[in-house]
Design an enzyme around this catalytic site. Sequence first.
Site, PDB file in Angstrom:
ATOM      1  N   ASN A 107      51.023  -3.165  84.329  1.00  0.00           N
ATOM      2  CA  ASN A 107      50.113  -2.073  83.965  1.00  0.00           C
ATOM      3  C   ASN A 107      49.263  -2.476  82.771  1.00  0.00           C
ATOM      4  O   ASN A 107      49.712  -3.247  81.919  1.00  0.00           O
ATOM      5  CB  ASN A 107      50.912  -0.818  83.580  1.00  0.00           C
ATOM      6  CG  ASN A 107      51.261   0.018  84.790  1.00  0.00           C
ATOM      7  OD1 ASN A 107      50.730  -0.197  85.879  1.00  0.00           O
ATOM      8  ND2 ASN A 107      52.140   0.981  84.602  1.00  0.00           N
ATOM      9  N   LYS A 185      44.193   3.038  87.805  1.00  0.00           N
ATOM     10  CA  LYS A 185      45.564   3.204  87.304  1.00  0.00           C
ATOM     11  C   LYS A 185      45.550   3.228  85.769  1.00  0.00           C
ATOM     12  O   LYS A 185      46.288   3.997  85.140  1.00  0.00           O
ATOM     13  CB  LYS A 185      46.456   2.072  87.840  1.00  0.00           C
ATOM     14  CG  LYS A 185      47.923   2.196  87.493  1.00  0.00           C
ATOM     15  CD  LYS A 185      48.806   2.239  88.714  1.00  0.00           C
ATOM     16  CE  LYS A 185      50.157   2.875  88.444  1.00  0.00           C
ATOM     17  NZ  LYS A 185      51.054   2.095  87.617  1.00  0.00           N
ATOM     18  N   ASN A 189      47.229   6.011  83.324  1.00  0.00           N
ATOM     19  CA  ASN A 189      48.245   5.641  82.328  1.00  0.00           C
ATOM     20  C   ASN A 189      47.766   5.915  80.899  1.00  0.00           C
ATOM     21  O   ASN A 189      48.565   6.304  80.042  1.00  0.00           O
ATOM     22  CB  ASN A 189      48.656   4.172  82.487  1.00  0.00           C
ATOM     23  CG  ASN A 189      49.514   3.938  83.717  1.00  0.00           C
ATOM     24  OD1 ASN A 189      49.236   3.068  84.527  1.00  0.00           O
ATOM     25  ND2 ASN A 189      50.569   4.722  83.896  1.00  0.00           N
ATOM     26  N   ASN A 193      50.670   8.352  79.492  1.00  0.00           N
ATOM     27  CA  ASN A 193      51.827   7.711  78.865  1.00  0.00           C
ATOM     28  C   ASN A 193      51.972   7.986  77.371  1.00  0.00           C
ATOM     29  O   ASN A 193      53.020   8.465  76.916  1.00  0.00           O
ATOM     30  CB  ASN A 193      51.800   6.198  79.144  1.00  0.00           C
ATOM     31  CG  ASN A 193      52.001   5.874  80.618  1.00  0.00           C
ATOM     32  OD1 ASN A 193      51.616   6.657  81.476  1.00  0.00           O
ATOM     33  ND2 ASN A 193      52.578   4.742  80.928  1.00  0.00           N
ATOM     34  N   ASN A 203      56.583  14.367  81.941  1.00  0.00           N
ATOM     35  CA  ASN A 203      55.191  14.379  82.409  1.00  0.00           C
ATOM     36  C   ASN A 203      54.665  15.779  82.685  1.00  0.00           C
ATOM     37  O   ASN A 203      53.534  16.123  82.321  1.00  0.00           O
ATOM     38  CB  ASN A 203      55.065  13.537  83.694  1.00  0.00           C
ATOM     39  CG  ASN A 203      55.284  12.058  83.428  1.00  0.00           C
ATOM     40  OD1 ASN A 203      55.429  11.656  82.274  1.00  0.00           O
ATOM     41  ND2 ASN A 203      55.317  11.253  84.475  1.00  0.00           N
ATOM     42  N   SER A 255      56.951   5.779  81.634  1.00  0.00           N
ATOM     43  CA  SER A 255      57.588   4.495  81.289  1.00  0.00           C
ATOM     44  C   SER A 255      57.485   4.241  79.786  1.00  0.00           C
ATOM     45  O   SER A 255      58.399   3.677  79.186  1.00  0.00           O
ATOM     46  CB  SER A 255      56.944   3.351  82.078  1.00  0.00           C
ATOM     47  OG  SER A 255      55.558   3.305  81.827  1.00  0.00           O
ATOM     48  N   GLU A 267      53.722  -0.800  76.159  1.00  0.00           N
ATOM     49  CA  GLU A 267      52.486  -1.435  76.641  1.00  0.00           C
ATOM     50  C   GLU A 267      51.245  -0.767  76.038  1.00  0.00           C
ATOM     51  O   GLU A 267      50.146  -0.909  76.560  1.00  0.00           O
ATOM     52  CB  GLU A 267      52.464  -1.392  78.174  1.00  0.00           C
ATOM     53  CG  GLU A 267      53.566  -2.240  78.793  1.00  0.00           C
ATOM     54  CD  GLU A 267      53.569  -2.233  80.324  1.00  0.00           C
ATOM     55  OE1 GLU A 267      53.669  -1.128  80.900  1.00  0.00           O
ATOM     56  OE2 GLU A 267      53.469  -3.309  80.930  1.00  0.00           O
TER      57      GLU A 267
HETATM   58  N1  LIG Z   1      58.947   0.369  87.153  1.00  0.00           N
HETATM   59  C1  LIG Z   1      57.961   0.987  87.799  1.00  0.00           C
HETATM   60  O1  LIG Z   1      58.197   1.956  88.524  1.00  0.00           O
HETATM   61  C2  LIG Z   1      56.550   0.529  87.661  1.00  0.00           C
HETATM   62  C3  LIG Z   1      56.183  -0.428  86.741  1.00  0.00           C
HETATM   63  N2  LIG Z   1      54.867  -0.828  86.672  1.00  0.00           N
HETATM   64  C4  LIG Z   1      54.455  -1.861  85.738  1.00  0.00           C
HETATM   65  O2  LIG Z   1      54.921  -3.101  86.248  1.00  0.00           O
HETATM   66  C5  LIG Z   1      55.317  -3.969  85.179  1.00  0.00           C
HETATM   67  C6  LIG Z   1      56.791  -4.329  85.352  1.00  0.00           C
HETATM   68  O3  LIG Z   1      57.531  -3.128  85.266  1.00  0.00           O
HETATM   69  P1  LIG Z   1      59.120  -3.076  85.337  1.00  0.00           P
HETATM   70  O4  LIG Z   1      59.610  -3.841  86.490  1.00  0.00           O
HETATM   71  O5  LIG Z   1      59.468  -1.639  85.230  1.00  0.00           O
HETATM   72  O6  LIG Z   1      59.495  -3.813  83.964  1.00  0.00           O
HETATM   73  P2  LIG Z   1      60.904  -4.415  83.523  1.00  0.00           P
HETATM   74  O7  LIG Z   1      60.910  -4.521  82.035  1.00  0.00           O
HETATM   75  O8  LIG Z   1      61.999  -3.673  84.189  1.00  0.00           O
HETATM   76  O9  LIG Z   1      60.857  -5.867  84.170  1.00  0.00           O
HETATM   77  C7  LIG Z   1      60.256  -6.995  83.630  1.00  0.00           C
HETATM   78  C8  LIG Z   1      61.277  -8.100  83.819  1.00  0.00           C
HETATM   79  O10 LIG Z   1      60.635  -9.360  83.761  1.00  0.00           O
HETATM   80  C9  LIG Z   1      61.475 -10.210  83.004  1.00  0.00           C
HETATM   81  N3  LIG Z   1      60.662 -11.318  82.485  1.00  0.00           N
HETATM   82  C10 LIG Z   1      59.490 -11.244  81.822  1.00  0.00           C
HETATM   83  N4  LIG Z   1      59.033 -12.483  81.541  1.00  0.00           N
HETATM   84  C11 LIG Z   1      59.968 -13.336  82.022  1.00  0.00           C
HETATM   85  C12 LIG Z   1      60.085 -14.739  82.031  1.00  0.00           C
HETATM   86  N5  LIG Z   1      59.157 -15.535  81.479  1.00  0.00           N
HETATM   87  N6  LIG Z   1      61.167 -15.302  82.619  1.00  0.00           N
HETATM   88  C13 LIG Z   1      62.116 -14.534  83.193  1.00  0.00           C
HETATM   89  N7  LIG Z   1      62.074 -13.181  83.208  1.00  0.00           N
HETATM   90  C14 LIG Z   1      61.000 -12.591  82.628  1.00  0.00           C
HETATM   91  C15 LIG Z   1      62.012  -9.309  81.918  1.00  0.00           C
HETATM   92  O11 LIG Z   1      63.116  -9.885  81.279  1.00  0.00           O
HETATM   93  P3  LIG Z   1      63.589  -9.340  79.810  1.00  0.00           P
HETATM   94  O12 LIG Z   1      64.117  -7.950  80.053  1.00  0.00           O
HETATM   95  O13 LIG Z   1      64.615 -10.327  79.409  1.00  0.00           O
HETATM   96  O14 LIG Z   1      62.359  -9.338  78.949  1.00  0.00           O
HETATM   97  C16 LIG Z   1      62.370  -8.087  82.742  1.00  0.00           C
HETATM   98  O15 LIG Z   1      63.612  -8.249  83.371  1.00  0.00           O
HETATM   99  C17 LIG Z   1      55.008  -3.191  83.891  1.00  0.00           C
HETATM  100  O16 LIG Z   1      53.714  -3.517  83.460  1.00  0.00           O
HETATM  101  C18 LIG Z   1      55.055  -1.734  84.335  1.00  0.00           C
HETATM  102  O17 LIG Z   1      54.249  -0.900  83.522  1.00  0.00           O
HETATM  103  C19 LIG Z   1      53.916  -0.326  87.501  1.00  0.00           C
HETATM  104  C20 LIG Z   1      54.237   0.618  88.427  1.00  0.00           C
HETATM  105  C21 LIG Z   1      55.562   1.148  88.564  1.00  0.00           C
HETATM  106  C1  LIG Z   2      52.157   7.471  86.591  1.00  0.00           C
HETATM  107  C2  LIG Z   2      53.178   7.377  85.473  1.00  0.00           C
HETATM  108  C3  LIG Z   2      52.643   8.034  84.246  1.00  0.00           C
HETATM  109  C4  LIG Z   2      54.391   8.085  85.988  1.00  0.00           C
HETATM  110  O1  LIG Z   2      55.350   8.318  85.007  1.00  0.00           O
HETATM  111  C5  LIG Z   2      53.434   5.923  85.187  1.00  0.00           C
HETATM  112  O2  LIG Z   2      52.906   5.053  85.848  1.00  0.00           O
HETATM  113  C6  LIG Z   2      54.284   5.480  84.065  1.00  0.00           C
HETATM  114  O3  LIG Z   2      55.147   6.220  83.632  1.00  0.00           O
HETATM  115  O4  LIG Z   2      54.046   4.343  83.604  1.00  0.00           O
END
Ligand SMILES: NC(=O)C1=CN([C@@H]2O[C@H](COP(=O)(O)OP(=O)(O)OC[C@H]3O[C@@H](n4cnc5c(N)ncnc54)[C@H](OP(=O)(O)O)[C@@H]3O)[C@@H](O)[C@H]2O)C=CC1
Ligand SMILES: CC(C)(CO)C(=O)C(=O)O
Length: 305
Positions: A107, A185, A189, A193, A203, A255, A267
Site C-alpha cells: 500500500n 487505493k 487509505n 487509515n 473504521n 491496518s 506506512e
Molecule cells: N493484510 C491485508 O489484508 C492487506 C495488506 N495490504 C498491503 O500489503 C502489504 C503487505 O501487507 P501484510 O501482508 O499485511 O504485511 P505483513 O507485515 O503481514 O507482511 C510482510 C511480511 O514480509 C516480510 N518481509 C519483508 N521484507 C522481507 C525480506 N527482505 N525478507 C523476508 N521477509 C520479508 C515481513 O517480515 P518481518 O515481519 O520480519 O518484517 C513480514 O512477514 C502492506 O503494504 C499492506 O498495507 C494491502 C491490502 C490488504
Molecule cells: C480499506 C482499509 C482501510 C480497510 O481497513 C485498509 O485497506 C487498511 O486498513 O489498510
Amino acid sequence: MTDNATQHWVMVGCGALAQWLGCSLIRRQPTLSLSVLHRQQRLRSCNYRLSTNNSEMTIELPTQHHDDRVADVVIAAVKAYQVSSLLRQLNQAPWFTDKTHLILSFNGMHSEPLTPLVSVNQQFLVTTSGVTRDHQGAHLHGIGQSWLGPMATNNVDVDNVFDTLAEAIAPLQGVDDIEQIRWQKLLINCAINALTVVADCVNGELLKAPYQATLHALLSEACDIAAQHGYHFDVEQSLQQTQQVLSQTAANSSSMRQDVLAARPTEIDYLNGFITKRGRQLGIVTPVNERLWQQVSAISCDHPQ
Ligand SMILES: NC(=O)C1=CN([C@@H]2O[C@H](COP(=O)(O)OP(=O)(O)OC[C@H]3O[C@@H](n4cnc5c(N)ncnc54)[C@H](OP(=O)(O)O)[C@@H]3O)[C@@H](O)[C@H]2O)C=CC1
Ligand SMILES: CC(C)(CO)C(=O)C(=O)O
C-alpha cells in the site's frame, strides 16, 4: 516462461498476504514448487497457515536459502517501508535473474523512484482482500477484488502467471494501467487509515457526521496531487467510495491502527506523508494530510521528514 508443472515460485516472508497467497496457490495447484524467502537463513522450512471462518489450512514450505533453485516467479507482499531493502536483496540473490517475474504488492507510494531491478518482468498486485496475522498464522476476513498489471511496459509472456494467480485468488482482473488502481487505493487509505489512529476508532466510526468534513478535505488534497500525475478522480465520488469501504469494514480496525496498537512502524510516510511530500515538490499545500502525518508519526514510532 516454462509451464506451471516445472515452475518455481518464491514467496517473500510469512506475512498476512503472503500466507493467504501461498496457501491459495497450493490449494489450487498442489504440485507447484513453492518456497519462502525467510529472514532466518538457518531455517530449512516454515509453515504457512490460513484460516477463514469455516476452514483451516497449514502447509510446510521449504526456505529459499536452502534451495537456491532459480525463481520463475517471486511474490513480495511487504510493507511499503520494506520494499527498498528487499529490492536490493533480490538484485543480489543468485536465484533472482533477469527472467524472474516479480509480483510486488504494498500500500502507498514512494517519493523516490524504486531501485531498478535486474528482472524485466515486474507487476503490481493490488487487493482489497482483508487478511490479518498473529503467531498462529493468517486469517482471511474477506476476499475482495484483486488487480494485476505491469509496472513497466516491457513485460513479456505473463499470461501463464496471471492464470495461475487468477485461479488461486479469484476475482483477479488484469489491467494495463495498474497505477490508476494504486492511486484509487491510495486515496481511500489516505482518508481512512490515519484518521482511525488519531480518533482511536474502528473504521465504521468515521461514517459519523463530525468526520465527514475531514474525510472530504483529505480526499480533495489527495485528488489534487493525483491529478498532477494524470489521474483525475472526482472528490465527491471518492468520498462515496470511501464511505462504502467504511460500511463494508465497519467493525475492523484499519491496518495502521493495528500497527500502532501493536507498536509496529506504520506506512504513514507512504500515504499521507507521500501526499504531503509530493505536494511540497509541486507547490500544492496539503495541510490536512500534513497534520495527520505529523499526528500519527508522533503517536507511532515513525519520524516525519
Ligand atoms: N493484510 C491485508 O489484508 C492487506 C495488506 N495490504 C498491503 O500489503 C502489504 C503487505 O501487507 P501484510 O501482508 O499485511 O504485511 P505483513 O507485515 O503481514 O507482511 C510482510 C511480511 O514480509 C516480510 N518481509 C519483508 N521484507 C522481507 C525480506 N527482505 N525478507 C523476508 N521477509 C520479508 C515481513 O517480515 P518481518 O515481519 O520480519 O518484517 C513480514 O512477514 C502492506 O503494504 C499492506 O498495507 C494491502 C491490502 C490488504
Ligand atoms: C480499506 C482499509 C482501510 C480497510 O481497513 C485498509 O485497506 C487498511 O486498513 O489498510
